[in-house]
Design a protein around this motif. Structure first.
Motif, PDB file in Angstrom:
ATOM      1  N   GLY A 126       0.714  -1.345  -0.122  1.00 38.30           N
ATOM      2  CA  GLY A 126      -0.476  -0.246  -0.155  1.00 38.30           C
ATOM      3  C   GLY A 126       0.458   1.268   0.178  1.00 38.30           C
ATOM      4  O   GLY A 126       0.691   2.293  -0.044  1.00 38.30           O
ATOM      5  N   TYR A 127       1.631   0.804   0.444  1.00 46.67           N
ATOM      6  CA  TYR A 127       3.128   2.216   0.154  1.00 46.67           C
ATOM      7  C   TYR A 127       3.340   2.507  -1.070  1.00 46.67           C
ATOM      8  O   TYR A 127       3.950   1.639  -2.055  1.00 46.67           O
ATOM      9  CB  TYR A 127       4.745   1.826   1.246  1.00 46.67           C
ATOM     10  N   THR A 128       4.207   3.606  -2.029  1.00 45.78           N
ATOM     11  CA  THR A 128       4.310   4.053  -3.403  1.00 45.78           C
ATOM     12  C   THR A 128       5.545   5.568  -2.657  1.00 45.78           C
ATOM     13  O   THR A 128       5.373   6.300  -2.276  1.00 45.78           O
ATOM     14  CB  THR A 128       3.273   4.615  -4.163  1.00 45.78           C
ATOM     15  N   LEU A 129       6.371   4.618  -3.251  1.00 48.34           N
ATOM     16  CA  LEU A 129       8.198   5.660  -3.926  1.00 48.34           C
ATOM     17  C   LEU A 129       7.678   5.814  -5.016  1.00 48.34           C
ATOM     18  O   LEU A 129       7.914   5.278  -5.907  1.00 48.34           O
ATOM     19  CB  LEU A 129       9.478   5.806  -2.742  1.00 48.34           C
ATOM     20  N   THR A 130       7.948   7.497  -5.345  1.00 47.31           N
ATOM     21  CA  THR A 130       7.439   7.935  -6.740  1.00 47.31           C
ATOM     22  C   THR A 130       8.990   8.839  -6.925  1.00 47.31           C
ATOM     23  O   THR A 130       9.314  10.106  -6.249  1.00 47.31           O
ATOM     24  CB  THR A 130       6.746   8.778  -7.059  1.00 47.31           C
ATOM     25  N   VAL A 131       9.871   8.501  -7.468  1.00 45.25           N
ATOM     26  CA  VAL A 131      10.970   9.527  -8.188  1.00 45.25           C
ATOM     27  C   VAL A 131      10.501  10.171  -9.342  1.00 45.25           C
ATOM     28  O   VAL A 131      10.231   9.676 -10.469  1.00 45.25           O
ATOM     29  CB  VAL A 131      12.384   9.279  -8.236  1.00 45.25           C
ATOM     30  N   SER A 132      10.230  11.463  -9.959  1.00 45.92           N
ATOM     31  CA  SER A 132       9.505  12.088 -10.751  1.00 45.92           C
ATOM     32  C   SER A 132      10.621  12.768 -11.861  1.00 45.92           C
ATOM     33  O   SER A 132      10.727  12.380 -12.500  1.00 45.92           O
ATOM     34  CB  SER A 132       8.939  12.904  -9.966  1.00 45.92           C
ATOM     35  N   GLY A 133      11.928  13.203 -10.705  1.00 47.15           N
ATOM     36  CA  GLY A 133      12.218  13.664 -11.943  1.00 47.15           C
ATOM     37  C   GLY A 133      14.759  14.054 -10.840  1.00 47.15           C
ATOM     38  O   GLY A 133      13.872  14.130  -9.766  1.00 47.15           O
ATOM     39  N   ILE A 134      14.791  14.555 -11.699  1.00 46.03           N
ATOM     40  CA  ILE A 134      16.603  14.640 -10.829  1.00 46.03           C
ATOM     41  C   ILE A 134      16.629  16.196 -11.991  1.00 46.03           C
ATOM     42  O   ILE A 134      16.520  16.400 -13.180  1.00 46.03           O
ATOM     43  CB  ILE A 134      17.524  13.943 -10.718  1.00 46.03           C
ATOM     44  N   MET A 135      17.706  17.159 -11.090  1.00 42.51           N
ATOM     45  CA  MET A 135      18.543  18.121 -11.683  1.00 42.51           C
ATOM     46  C   MET A 135      19.532  17.441 -11.534  1.00 42.51           C
ATOM     47  O   MET A 135      19.981  17.098  -9.899  1.00 42.51           O
ATOM     48  CB  MET A 135      18.382  19.459 -11.339  1.00 42.51           C
ATOM     49  N   ALA A 136      20.796  17.532 -12.515  1.00 44.52           N
ATOM     50  CA  ALA A 136      22.015  17.703 -12.161  1.00 44.52           C
ATOM     51  C   ALA A 136      23.489  17.256 -13.156  1.00 44.52           C
ATOM     52  O   ALA A 136      23.022  18.014 -14.132  1.00 44.52           O
ATOM     53  CB  ALA A 136      22.328  15.722 -12.074  1.00 44.52           C
ATOM     54  N   ASP A 137      24.927  18.171 -12.438  1.00 41.85           N
ATOM     55  CA  ASP A 137      25.602  18.359 -12.972  1.00 41.85           C
ATOM     56  C   ASP A 137      27.078  17.834 -12.615  1.00 41.85           C
ATOM     57  O   ASP A 137      25.921  16.535 -11.848  1.00 41.85           O
ATOM     58  CB  ASP A 137      26.017  20.056 -12.912  1.00 41.85           C
ATOM     59  N   ASP A 138      28.043  17.684 -12.390  1.00 40.37           N
ATOM     60  CA  ASP A 138      29.032  16.717 -12.412  1.00 40.37           C
ATOM     61  C   ASP A 138      28.707  16.765 -11.199  1.00 40.37           C
ATOM     62  O   ASP A 138      30.188  16.589 -10.418  1.00 40.37           O
ATOM     63  CB  ASP A 138      30.212  16.055 -12.959  1.00 40.37           C
ATOM     64  N   GLN A 139      28.785  17.684 -10.206  1.00 39.01           N
ATOM     65  CA  GLN A 139      29.401  18.241  -8.098  1.00 39.01           C
ATOM     66  C   GLN A 139      27.596  17.742  -7.169  1.00 39.01           C
ATOM     67  O   GLN A 139      27.921  17.244  -7.005  1.00 39.01           O
ATOM     68  CB  GLN A 139      29.377  19.491  -8.401  1.00 39.01           C
ATOM     69  N   ARG A 140      26.680  18.299  -8.387  1.00 38.79           N
ATOM     70  CA  ARG A 140      25.592  18.124  -7.246  1.00 38.79           C
ATOM     71  C   ARG A 140      24.291  17.043  -7.909  1.00 38.79           C
ATOM     72  O   ARG A 140      24.112  17.657  -9.573  1.00 38.79           O
ATOM     73  CB  ARG A 140      25.347  19.630  -6.834  1.00 38.79           C
ATOM     74  N   VAL A 141      23.623  16.770  -7.750  1.00 40.18           N
ATOM     75  CA  VAL A 141      22.597  15.876  -7.960  1.00 40.18           C
ATOM     76  C   VAL A 141      20.966  16.306  -7.155  1.00 40.18           C
ATOM     77  O   VAL A 141      21.767  16.163  -5.767  1.00 40.18           O
ATOM     78  CB  VAL A 141      21.873  13.816  -8.133  1.00 40.18           C
ATOM     79  N   VAL A 142      20.255  16.425  -7.310  1.00 35.54           N
ATOM     80  CA  VAL A 142      18.768  17.249  -6.654  1.00 35.54           C
ATOM     81  C   VAL A 142      17.501  16.462  -7.170  1.00 35.54           C
ATOM     82  O   VAL A 142      17.241  15.622  -8.740  1.00 35.54           O
ATOM     83  CB  VAL A 142      17.746  18.061  -7.022  1.00 35.54           C
ATOM     84  N   ILE A 143      17.258  15.496  -6.223  1.00 34.33           N
ATOM     85  CA  ILE A 143      16.313  14.541  -6.147  1.00 34.33           C
ATOM     86  C   ILE A 143      14.520  14.485  -5.927  1.00 34.33           C
ATOM     87  O   ILE A 143      14.585  14.551  -4.761  1.00 34.33           O
ATOM     88  CB  ILE A 143      16.546  12.899  -6.002  1.00 34.33           C
ATOM     89  N   LEU A 144      14.324  14.692  -7.137  1.00 36.56           N
ATOM     90  CA  LEU A 144      12.426  15.032  -5.905  1.00 36.56           C
ATOM     91  C   LEU A 144      11.194  13.734  -5.765  1.00 36.56           C
ATOM     92  O   LEU A 144      11.096  13.249  -7.501  1.00 36.56           O
ATOM     93  CB  LEU A 144      12.092  15.972  -7.394  1.00 36.56           C
ATOM     94  N   TYR A 145      11.646  13.644  -5.187  1.00 33.60           N
ATOM     95  CA  TYR A 145      10.528  12.222  -4.530  1.00 33.60           C
ATOM     96  C   TYR A 145       9.287  12.514  -4.087  1.00 33.60           C
ATOM     97  O   TYR A 145       9.350  13.575  -3.252  1.00 33.60           O
ATOM     98  CB  TYR A 145      11.140  11.774  -3.971  1.00 33.60           C
ATOM     99  N   SER A 146       8.198  11.685  -4.086  1.00 29.76           N
ATOM    100  CA  SER A 146       7.388  11.767  -3.172  1.00 29.76           C
ATOM    101  C   SER A 146       7.159  10.335  -2.736  1.00 29.76           C
ATOM    102  O   SER A 146       7.223   9.665  -2.971  1.00 29.76           O
ATOM    103  CB  SER A 146       6.093  12.560  -4.506  1.00 29.76           C
ATOM    104  N   GLY A 147       6.018  10.321  -1.411  1.00 32.14           N
ATOM    105  CA  GLY A 147       5.447   8.664  -0.929  1.00 32.14           C
ATOM    106  C   GLY A 147       4.402   9.270  -0.821  1.00 32.14           C
ATOM    107  O   GLY A 147       3.436   9.802  -0.226  1.00 32.14           O
ATOM    108  N   THR A 148       3.674   8.053  -0.780  1.00 28.81           N
ATOM    109  CA  THR A 148       1.741   7.722  -0.100  1.00 28.81           C
ATOM    110  C   THR A 148       1.879   6.286   0.414  1.00 28.81           C
ATOM    111  O   THR A 148       1.757   5.585   0.235  1.00 28.81           O
ATOM    112  CB  THR A 148       1.086   8.176  -1.916  1.00 28.81           C
ATOM    113  N   GLY A 149       0.915   6.503   0.816  1.00 33.58           N
ATOM    114  CA  GLY A 149       0.707   5.895   1.558  1.00 33.58           C
ATOM    115  C   GLY A 149      -0.296   5.186   3.366  1.00 33.58           C
ATOM    116  O   GLY A 149      -0.208   6.242   3.121  1.00 33.58           O
TER     117      GLY A 149
END
Length: 451
Positions: A126-149
């Motif tokens: 009944g739980y869901t993890l969703t990674v919607s998108g990322i922003m990334a370069d060769d120094q930094r990564v930003v992970i946009l995620y959500s969760g339900t349940g």
């Protein structure tokens, strides 16, 4: 989306383009105040258009969040239909707006279409993890995620997680997250992992993310398209010397990428005092635009890499390293206390005293901190430090979850308390602690031209 909905979408985009063109005609160089007013006005106008459209077709309700994103982030940027379609295809993207709008670098990245859709999920019990998108370069990564349940709300925070590379090894990086509880979707949480890779450690080809959502572990493998940021890097050799408060430093080089600016700072080992940080440090361009620091790797007293918000897409002609002064303290100071009587026998400053000692818990108080001292944290004792009793027997601080601080505002600044845990033992009093940092500073303006 069917043809009618696509037509409605294009009408909204065209209205936004018209608004933007009119605003650009009226304001060539809008001030921050003017821009805020324009955005607020645009949101109201966009809302009115959407009200009329929703009466005509209920299916357009799904566009409300996306339009708000565009009005918030692209009021003065050309709206690309391809990019609009990409954002529309990122599930729940509007839920991440509050996480992004406080970071000028991420706003700039979005405006310049620097986002990679992921749209991958994992569901269990009944739980869901969703990674919607990322922003990334060769120094930094930003992970946009959500969760339900079950039990998941907008206030849910993920405290247990695992982030690995494609080989199953934990990445060498600093990892932060920015929880914001004001999304509108009931039973859903939105957050982001902000990953800054350690020096010499490349961004993985695939990031393996596991999170514990209300007791349920969920995992998603996130592909990182390195071709999106190949050659998007500017390296500026500096070798700029600066002096402040009698302390000497050298700015070695700057690396500018779409998501971060990094400056290597070398500290003169002969400096008499301990350097704890620059005051109100930022990068400023020829127009007075400011990009603040966001921390870094290492400790300034030993040399460090300092990270800043990025101006990669703004392409300033000039760039300056500016600060109001330097946080610093004397070296080799002791904090000597008697935990049986509660006495403070030696301290680097009379404002720093033992407040209480009971059952292995120590509370150290810091009173009458002024406004400058209040604005910055410090490590009174070093992480995992040792201390000695009067028989010269050595013990170690019990850092269960790191040092905890509390702050209480006053009319002139604040009072603070630090909480430590020590082993319960039959100590020979008094106990002696080496002081790592303490509040102190010099105000001397710093202004170094980088390019």
């Amino acid at each position: 989306m069917n043809r009618e909905a696509e037509k409605d979408w294009e009408e909204v985009l065209q209205a936004l383009r018209n608004d933007r063109q009119q605003l650009e005609h009226e304001r060539n160089e809008p001030s921050d105040v003017e821009l805020d007013a324009v955005i607020k006005t645009g949101l109201k106008l966009g809302g009115k258009r959407l009200v009329r459209m929703k009466r005509r077709r209920l299916g357009l309700q799904m566009l409300v969040s996306a339009i708000c994103v565009f009005m918030l982030l692209t009021a003065f940027i050309k709206v690309s239909p391809a990019f609009a379609a990409m954002l529309r295809d990122i599930p729940g993207f509007s839920g991440f707006v509050k996480l992004i709008e406080s970071d000028t670098t991420l706003q700039s990245a979005i405006n310049n279409e620097f986002i990679q859709p992921v749209n991958k999920s994992d569901s269990k019990n009944g739980y869901t993890l969703t990674v919607s998108g990322i922003m990334a370069d060769d120094q930094r990564v930003v992970i946009l995620y959500s969760g339900t349940g079950p039990g998941v709300t907008k206030n849910t925070q993920v405290k247990k997680y695992v982030i690995q590379d494609e080989h199953g090894k934990e990445i060498v990086a600093s990892i932060g997250w920015s929880h914001f509880a004001e999304n509108e979707e009931v039973g859903a949480m939105y957050d982001k992992f902000d990953i800054v890779m350690g020096d010499g450690h490349p961004v993985p080809q695939t990031i393996h993310l596991e999170v514990n959502l209300e007791g349920q572990w969920l995992a998603v493998d996130i592909p990182v398209d390195h071709s999106r940021f190949e050659n998007l890097k500017e390296i500026i050799p500096l070798h700029k010397d600066l002096e402040v408060g009698g302390q000497h430093f050298t700015l070695k080089k700057a690396i500018i990428t779409p998501l971060q600016i990094s400056i290597d700072v070398e500290t003169d080992p002969s400096n008499v005092k301990k350097s704890n940080g620059f005051i109100k440090l930022a990068l400023v361009d020829e127009k007075g635009r400011r990009w603040d620091t966001k921390g870094g790797f290492g400790m300034l007293d030993e040399g460090m890499t300092i990270h800043f918000q990025s101006n990669y897409f703004e392409k300033p002609k000039k760039l300056y390293f500016v600060a109001d002064g330097l946080l610093m303290s004397e070296r080799n100071k002791k904090f000597v206390i008697n935990t049986e009587t509660g006495e403070t026998l030696e301290t680097p400053d009379s404002r720093f005293q033992l407040k209480s000692a009971a059952g292995g818990s120590l509370t150290v108080s810091f009173s009458d901190l002024d406004e400058t001292e209040t604005g910055y944290g410090f490590w009174f004792f070093n992480y995992g430090a040792t201390f000695r009793d009067a028989s010269d027997k050595t013990y170690k601080l019990l850092d269960k979850e790191g040092t905890q601080y509390s702050w209480r505002p006053t009319e002139t600044g604040s009072d603070a308390e630090a909480y430590y845990e020590i082993p319960v033992a039959d100590y020979v009093q008094p106990l002696t602690f080496d002081v790592y940092q303490y509040p102190g500073y010099v105000l001397e303006p710093i202004h170094i031209e980088l390019k």
